[in-house]
Structure formats: structure tokens, C-alpha cells
Design an enzyme around this catalytic site. Structure first.
Site, PDB file in Angstrom:
ATOM      1  N   ASP A  44      -6.237  -2.305 -10.095  1.00 42.00           N
ATOM      2  CA  ASP A  44      -4.880  -2.524 -10.603  1.00 42.00           C
ATOM      3  C   ASP A  44      -4.969  -3.304 -11.913  1.00 42.00           C
ATOM      4  O   ASP A  44      -5.547  -4.396 -11.952  1.00 42.00           O
ATOM      5  CB  ASP A  44      -4.100  -3.313  -9.545  1.00 42.00           C
ATOM      6  CG  ASP A  44      -2.724  -3.736 -10.039  1.00 42.00           C
ATOM      7  OD1 ASP A  44      -2.204  -3.102 -10.969  1.00 42.00           O
ATOM      8  OD2 ASP A  44      -2.170  -4.700  -9.462  1.00 42.00           O
ATOM      9  N   ASN A  71      -2.108  -4.034 -13.893  1.00 44.94           N
ATOM     10  CA  ASN A  71      -0.884  -4.714 -14.339  1.00 44.94           C
ATOM     11  C   ASN A  71      -0.278  -5.654 -13.297  1.00 44.94           C
ATOM     12  O   ASN A  71       0.832  -6.139 -13.478  1.00 44.94           O
ATOM     13  CB  ASN A  71       0.165  -3.693 -14.800  1.00 44.94           C
ATOM     14  CG  ASN A  71       0.566  -2.747 -13.666  1.00 44.94           C
ATOM     15  OD1 ASN A  71       0.054  -2.882 -12.540  1.00 44.94           O
ATOM     16  ND2 ASN A  71       1.448  -1.817 -13.942  1.00 44.94           N
ATOM     17  N   ASP A  79       0.864  -5.127 -10.255  1.00 39.64           N
ATOM     18  CA  ASP A  79       1.904  -4.710  -9.302  1.00 39.64           C
ATOM     19  C   ASP A  79       1.323  -4.420  -7.907  1.00 39.64           C
ATOM     20  O   ASP A  79       2.041  -4.000  -7.007  1.00 39.64           O
ATOM     21  CB  ASP A  79       2.687  -3.491  -9.824  1.00 39.64           C
ATOM     22  CG  ASP A  79       1.830  -2.235  -9.926  1.00 39.64           C
ATOM     23  OD1 ASP A  79       0.613  -2.317  -9.641  1.00 39.64           O
ATOM     24  OD2 ASP A  79       2.372  -1.166 -10.280  1.00 39.64           O
ATOM     25  N   ASP A 134      -4.262   1.753 -10.835  1.00 37.86           N
ATOM     26  CA  ASP A 134      -3.647   2.592 -11.870  1.00 37.86           C
ATOM     27  C   ASP A 134      -4.707   3.164 -12.803  1.00 37.86           C
ATOM     28  O   ASP A 134      -5.889   2.830 -12.709  1.00 37.86           O
ATOM     29  CB  ASP A 134      -2.578   1.792 -12.636  1.00 37.86           C
ATOM     30  CG  ASP A 134      -3.089   0.442 -13.087  1.00 37.86           C
ATOM     31  OD1 ASP A 134      -4.242   0.378 -13.544  1.00 37.86           O
ATOM     32  OD2 ASP A 134      -2.337  -0.567 -12.964  1.00 37.86           O
ATOM     33  N   ASP A 180      -6.817  20.801  -2.162  1.00 36.92           N
ATOM     34  CA  ASP A 180      -6.350  20.267  -0.892  1.00 36.92           C
ATOM     35  C   ASP A 180      -6.036  21.399   0.099  1.00 36.92           C
ATOM     36  O   ASP A 180      -5.315  22.338  -0.250  1.00 36.92           O
ATOM     37  CB  ASP A 180      -5.064  19.467  -1.177  1.00 36.92           C
ATOM     38  CG  ASP A 180      -4.637  18.599  -0.020  1.00 36.92           C
ATOM     39  OD1 ASP A 180      -5.390  17.669   0.310  1.00 36.92           O
ATOM     40  OD2 ASP A 180      -3.560  18.846   0.551  1.00 36.92           O
ATOM     41  N   GLU A 185     -11.099  21.950   0.016  1.00 33.91           N
ATOM     42  CA  GLU A 185     -11.107  21.230   1.291  1.00 33.91           C
ATOM     43  C   GLU A 185     -10.885  22.277   2.376  1.00 33.91           C
ATOM     44  O   GLU A 185      -9.787  22.808   2.528  1.00 33.91           O
ATOM     45  CB  GLU A 185      -9.989  20.186   1.313  1.00 33.91           C
ATOM     46  CG  GLU A 185     -10.121  19.279   2.511  1.00 33.91           C
ATOM     47  CD  GLU A 185      -8.827  18.541   2.848  1.00 33.91           C
ATOM     48  OE1 GLU A 185      -8.906  17.523   3.535  1.00 33.91           O
ATOM     49  OE2 GLU A 185      -7.741  18.990   2.448  1.00 33.91           O
TER      50      GLU A 185
END
Ligand code: NOJ
Length: 596
Positions: A60, A62, A64, A68, A243, A297
Site C-alpha cells: 500500500d 497511500n 488507505d 495499490d 479465470d 485456470e
């Protein structure tokens, strides 16, 4: 058409037939003439080592509490130093996060928690500058129910998007009451049909209610998918992890499933009538025009069926993830003890099922499975390092493209879950409602099973250092708790210790990358029935490796079968050096690689 130049580091050593172009670089689709002595066509994606990033939990930037894209960019040097050369990024698209990004609202937009398209472009540039590649997740069996196609589709029966999804009226049950169209179950518990009050019809969702399945029989849907794939490829991404891709084609008569079919519903769903036709169409329309890596997958596809999807002459996918190995410790969602002969039998069978036209993947963890060392090694303090190194030795010396899941290079472990509130995963929460609240399973048993099998084990944040929250975030609270062992198990410690699991990964990746036999060599299991030792060879021309792994907490003396002699010791995860040729004295969880 985007024909990027691709470096093939091993070509010079392996070429049997040299093509007209340069020996160190080949253009897309022109490398088909580089054949190994045992018959494999060389490809960059066969020689790659892939690292999976689950962006929410990686880094992370930033504060939060959510990982990211700038966070990923800030760690590219770390990945490059590890030696991996392809990154698989789990979904980074705009999503309401019912299933952490596997429910996509807009395929052409970056999830706001992860940053902006400019952040994506900067990350991609950083990856390319470091001579790595990026594959992204293609989640097109279903969308989010907040995708604009579904919002329109559900609005009325006669709108142009109605047919983008699969709608059916309910039927009358024996008690005279309305029932769903058939008894298809969802993988996330309950019926796979959800009634929508706007039109009083049911839509199909093999996963969560908020993940409606697309109707691949509609050519407009298929073209939308091909267009969005091109959008990302034209930006410069190098391929896709797809997926639940075998599920795209449905038997749209929706027969009632028999009790036997309900026991292995993944197999039923993976065998729709047009699966291969659609994958071949996708290949013609998209993959054939780029030099890409694709890995499907392959839920519900047996080991023996693998070539159907990956035999290069069929023009579908490059590779698939088969779950036989990673799920060997489970019956459905229930934890089961596994045995080494059982695991070896999977690898042996996989090898027997594939010839030189088909390529494999090697993985024992990802964001849907518990931690590697906790599941297949021993995560207790005396053996965590050794067993994690042994597993790495295996992953980087078996035949197939290896996939490393974030944090496995630090030997991160399962999380000590105690209460339902500790979980975030929709599968865990839905299972609680279906199994515990109905009284089928006690809460204690349910949590005990999830502690070993739950997906959140792999999703706890990366442990970067010993600072609060493991250095994952500078904010007060990560979206999912950091494993309390972060003060001991973290990247900073691992980088500082030359004998760490991280540095062992580095060493094994480097060894694999420069050893054609470890990539393309023939595989032979020397002792399939041995309950504790996995011993195998990888041979390519004159290059021969012998790998011996002691999968146990006991020291053992192992005599090589068939009068085999060990050769020169290239690697021992426990620093052994002695000359041992026919009988090896192996320490608990010792792994050795010999060159013969
Ligand atoms: C497989 C993904 O790996 C998993 O995380 C997800 O929940 C399902 N597909 C549904 O997209």
C-alpha cells in the site's frame, strides 16, 4: 498487429535448427524452428519464472490499507533481484469487490483503490525497463452485477443486452411452488440461479450472486471479450491468466444434475459443448496476432484431458493450472491428510499425459489456496526454512513453468484465525451461513478447517519489515490483518540474511534459468512408492540432474535406486558438502540437486 521482439536466453545453447533470424532474438511466431534435442519447441514462456501479485495485499503506497499499483512499482527492484521474469497480476480492474476484483464492473478501468491508468502505465513501463513481462487476469466467465451490460440486461426482457447473460424462467416444483430453472449449485454455496424481481426471471451465477455468468453463445459477447483483450495487449501486456476458463460454454438445456454429478460439479461445468470451439476462436482472433503467454485456470479438467486445452496443434492455450496437486490435501472444501506417493503420482501422471506438444505449469499455492509452507512443508520453527527451501527446490526443478505466489519466497505461513470476524473472503462467509448457521457443522470445526484451507491465509498482507503492520501500509489499518509473525518473518530480515529462504529462491531461479535440462529435460521419478523421498532426474542430451528431496522431519539414509551414482552436488538447502555417491545421508527436510 503487435510483433514485439522477445529474448530467448537459452536459444544459443539449445538450437537444433537455427532459423534465419538472429540467434538471440526472434520475432513473434518465428521461433517455431528452435527445437530442443528431446523435441520441445522453445518459447519464452516455457523458460519464464512467474510471480503472482495479489494487488490488494502486496504493498500500500497511500495509507488507505489497500495495496495499490504504485506500491507494486515501488517493489519492482525487489522482484527483479529475486530473478522472476513474468508478473501475473490478479485483477486490477474497476470492481465493487464482492470477490476482491474477480467481479469486474469495467474491464477498461483501473480499480480506484489501486490507482489510475497512469499508475498502471507507469508500473508496466517499470516492468519492461527491468526486462520483465506482465500478464493480467482475464475474468470473462462472469462480470459484476454492476457492469453496465448486466445493469441493462436485467432491466427488461427485450433490451439489446438481455442475451449477454443467461436468463431463464423458474419452474414449478412438486409442491406447486416456484423453483430455480434447475439444481445447478454455485461454487460459493446455494443455487447458481438468482431470481431478479425486475423481470421475474433467474440469472445464472456459478460464483457469487454478484457475479452473473456471461452468455458466450452470443457472438456479441465473444467479440466484446476479444476487443477488451486487444485493448490491454495493445497497451503492452504480455498475456493473460484466464479465470475459470473451461466454464465459459454451458449446456444451455440446463438438465437436472444427478446426485453423482453434484459431487463433482466442476467437471460438469467444465465440459460445455463449445468450450474448445470458443477458445480456438479466441486464439484466432486475438492470441495468434500477438506474442503472448496464456495460462488457463482449468477447474474441472482432468490431468489426462490437459492436452485438449494446451496441445499447440489445437491452438487454444499455452498452459493450464490443473488443481490435482494443489488440492491433494482436500476433499471438496474439507482438509485431508496427503501423502508423498499421492503427490508424486500426480506429477508422474501429468508427465505421462503430456508429450512435446503440450506444456505444463508447476505451482502449489496461489490466492485461492493456503500458504505453501504450511500446506506442503512444516511451518513450525525448526523446519519452516528448510521445508520452504525444499519446496522451492521441487518447484524450480520439475517440468513446467513455475509460479511463485507472493510471500512464498519469505516462507510466509497460514494465519492463526480464531473467529469468523477474522475472515474477509466471501467463500468463507457464505460457507458459514450454509454450513454453520444451518447446524450442519460446528463453528469450531468450521474455523479449524478454514485455518488449513481458507483463501484468506494467502491474502494477508505481504510482510515487508518489522514495523507496524509489517511495513505493508503506513495507514492505521490494513484491509485484512497482517500475520502476527511479521516481526520475525519479513522481507527485510530475509534480504539481510544470506542463508534465507529469499536468497535460496534467488539461487534456485538462477540455476533453473541457466540450465536447459531443468527447463526442457525429460523427467523420471526414480522411486514413486517411497513414502518420504522424492527422487527424480531431468535429462536433456548430455546434461543430467538428479534431485533428491527428503519430505520428512526425520534424518534418513537413502540408497539411490538402480545403482545410480549421485554426481556433483550443486545445491543442498542445508549446506551439506560431503561426497556421497550411492547412499545419501539426508537431514530432515533436506533437498539436494546433483549434476551428473
Ligand atoms: C477463480 C479465482 O481464482 C477466484 O479467486 C475467484 O473467486 C473465482 N475464480 C471466481 O472468479
Amino acid at each position: 498487429m503487435n510483433l514485439r521482439l522477445i529474448a530467448l536466453p537459452l536459444i544459443a545453447t539449445l538450437c537444433a535448427t537455427v532459423a534465419a533470424q538472429s540467434s538471440s532474438t526472434v520475432a513473434a511466431k518465428s521461433d517455431s524452428t528452435h527445437i530442443t534435442p528431446n523435441g520441445y519447441t522453445q518459447k519464452w514462456w516455457k523458460e519464464a519464472v512467474v510471480y503472482q501479485i495479489y494487488p490488494r495485499s502486496f504493498k500500500d503506497s497511500n495509507g488507505d490499507g489497500i495495496g495499490d499499483l504504485p506500491g507494486i512499482t515501488s517493489k519492482l527492484d525487489y522482484l527483479q533481484a529475486l530473478g522472476v521474469n513474468v508478473i501475473w497480476l490478479s485483477p486490477h480492474f474497476d470492481s465493487p469487490n464482492a470477490d476482491n476484483g474477480y467481479d469486474i464492473r469495467d474491464y477498461r478501468k483501473v480499480m480506484k483503490e489501486f490507482g489510475t491508468m497512469a499508475d498502471f502505465d507507469a508500473m508496466l513501463k517499470g516492468i519492461k525497463q527491468r526486462h520483465m513481462k506482465l500478464i493480467i487476469d482475464l475474468v470473462v466467465n462472469h462480470t459484476s452485477d454492476e457492469h453496465r451490460w448486466f445493469v441493462a440486461s436485467s432491466g427488461s426482457k427485450d433490451n439489446p443486452y438481455r442475451d449477454y447473460y443467461i436468463w431463464r424462467p423458474g419452474k414449478t416444483g412438486p409442491d406447486g411452488k416456484e423453483q430455480p430453472p434447475n439444481n445447478d449449485p454455485s461454487f460459493f454455496f446455494g443455487s447458481a440461479w438468482q431470481k431478479d424481481p425486475a423481470t421475474n426471471e433467474y440469472y445464472l451465477h456459478y460464483f457469487a450472486v454478484k457475479q452473473p455468468d456471461l452468455n458466450w453463445d452470443n457472438p456479441k459477447v465473444r467479440n466484446e471479450v476479444y476487443d477488451l483483450m486487444k485493448f490491454w495487449l495493445d497497451k503492452g501486456v504480455d498475456g493473460f491468466r484466464m479465470d475459470v476458463i473451461p466454464l465459459i460454454s454451458k449446456d444451455q438445456t440446463f438438465p437436472e444434475l444427478t446426485p453423482d454429478q453434484l459431487k463433482h460439479v466442476d467437471e460438469v461445468y467444465a465440459h460445455g459443448p463449445h468450450r474448445d470451439e470458443y477458445l480456438q476462436e479466441m486464439n484466432r482472433n486475438v492470441m495468434a496476432k500477438y506474442d503472448v503467454m496464456t495460462v488457463g485456470e482449468a477447474l474441472g479438467i482432468s490431468l489426462d484431458e490437459t492436452p485438449l486445452l494446451v496441445d499447440e496443434r489445437r491452438h487454444e492455450l499455452n498452459m493450464i493450472f490443473n488443481f490435482a496437486a494443489v488440492r491433494i490435501n482436500r476433499d471438496g472444501k474439507q482438509w485431508l491428510p496427503w501423502t508423498l506417493p499421492g503427490l508424486k503420482a500426480v506429477y508422474d501422471r501429468q508427465d505421462a499425459a503430456l508429450d512435446v506438444h503440450s506444456w505444463n505449469t508447476v505451482f502449489l499455492s496461489n490466492h485461492d489456496n493456503p500458504r505453501l509452507v504450511s500446506s506442503f512443508g512444516d511451518d513450525s520453527p525448526p523446519y519452516r526454512d528448510a521445508s520452504a527451501k525444499l519446496l522451492a527446490t521441487m518447484l524450480f526443478t520439475l517440468k513446467g513453468t513455475p509460479f511463485v505466489y507472493q510471500g512464498d519466497e519469505l516462507a510466509m505461513t497460514n494465519y492463526p484465525f480464531q473467529r469468523m470476524e477474522d475472515f474477509d473472503d466471501i467463500e468463507a462467509k457464505n460457507g458459514y451461513k450454509a454450513d454453520v448457521l444451518t447446524g450442519k457443522v460446528s463453528e469450531a470445526d468450521y474455523i479449524a478447517n478454514l485455518r488449513k484451507t481458507g483463501r484468506d491465509n494467502a491474502r494477508t498482507p505481504m510482510q515487508w519489515d518489522g514495523s507496524p503492520n509489517g511495513g505493508f501500509t503506513i495507514g492505521p489499518k490494513p484491509w485484512l490483518a497482517v500475520n502476527p509473525n511479521y516481526k520475525k518473518i519479513n522481507a527485510k530480515e530475509e534480504l539481510a540474511n544470506p542463508d534465507s529462504v529469499y536468497h535460496y529462491y534467488q539461487k534456485m531461479i538462477a540455476l533453473r534459468s541457466k540450465s536447459p535440462a531443468l527447463i526442457y529435460g525429460d523427467y523420471k521419478d526414480l522411486d514413486p512408492e517411497n513414502p518420504n523421498i522424492f527422487a527424480y532426474t531431468r535429462i536433456l542430451g548430455n546434461e543430467k540432474y538428479l534431485i533428491v528431496l527428503n519430505f520428512s522431519g526425520n534424518a534418513t539414509s537413502y540408497t539411490l535406486p538402480d545403482g545410480l551414482r549421485a554426481g556433483s552436488l550443486k545445491v543442498s538447502n542445508l549446506g551439506s558438502t560431503g561426497q556421497q555417491t550411492t547412499t545419501l545421508n539426508l537431514k530432515p527436510w533436506e533437498a539436494r540437486v546433483y549434476k551428473q
